[in-house]
Write a protein that holds these residues in place. Sequence first.
Motif, PDB file in Angstrom:
ATOM      1  N   LYS A 201       0.938  -1.132  -0.028  1.00 40.48           N
ATOM      2  CA  LYS A 201       0.026   0.035   0.053  1.00 40.48           C
ATOM      3  C   LYS A 201       0.982   1.064   0.119  1.00 40.48           C
ATOM      4  O   LYS A 201       1.646   1.497   0.960  1.00 40.48           O
ATOM      5  CB  LYS A 201      -0.944  -0.041   1.207  1.00 40.48           C
ATOM      6  N   TYR A 202       0.607   2.215  -0.959  1.00 41.78           N
ATOM      7  CA  TYR A 202       1.388   3.280  -0.839  1.00 41.78           C
ATOM      8  C   TYR A 202       0.233   4.502  -1.045  1.00 41.78           C
ATOM      9  O   TYR A 202      -0.941   4.614  -1.810  1.00 41.78           O
ATOM     10  CB  TYR A 202       2.192   3.715  -2.216  1.00 41.78           C
ATOM     11  N   PHE A 203       0.405   5.675  -0.216  1.00 45.62           N
ATOM     12  CA  PHE A 203      -0.673   6.456  -0.118  1.00 45.62           C
ATOM     13  C   PHE A 203      -0.036   7.809   0.165  1.00 45.62           C
ATOM     14  O   PHE A 203       1.340   8.034   0.694  1.00 45.62           O
ATOM     15  CB  PHE A 203      -1.946   6.351   0.554  1.00 45.62           C
TER      16      PHE A 203
END
Length: 174
Positions: free
Chosen positions: A49-51
């Motif tokens: 997950k990248y945000f």
Amino acid sequence: PDGKEAAIVKFKNVAQFMPMTAGILKQVRNSGELSSITSQIVHAKDAFKYFVDADGEHINHEPQLFSDRGEPVGAYALAKTKDGGVYIEVMSKDQILAVKECSRAKDDGPWISWPGEMWKKTVIRRLSKRLPMSTDLAGLIESDDDMYDLPGKPVQDTAPAEPVAPKTKSSRLS
């Protein structure tokens, strides 16, 4: 060129210096600004997950180390500065393969022999452009650019340059 930090890579009929992942990482660390830097490949079965939010960039990667991880789907590089800054670069498989297609050594050399290392190097190179950089690192990145036919960059002749005679004292202007 020790085969770890840099290597001499044959391109057509010319041998060319090429920095490797370890060499780029060493130069980034030598800047004195970073507390850590890493680069990893993300596989299809990894949890990833990248945000980005108001607090900055965030990443969470849980590799499936002891089972089939699936095909590589991307890679990332993450650096932390000593003052607490976090820099992240994430690239998809398509973005990395587009970089490979610009490489003069796309059909042989490191892209074939060490594809995983080239994926990591690609995201590290992209991230390094945003990091505090020493002149040594800038020179290393520029020398690596010679291995790519980048859009907008003049195509270089791959034939060896003609030797230039050294200037003597009598040929210098006073």
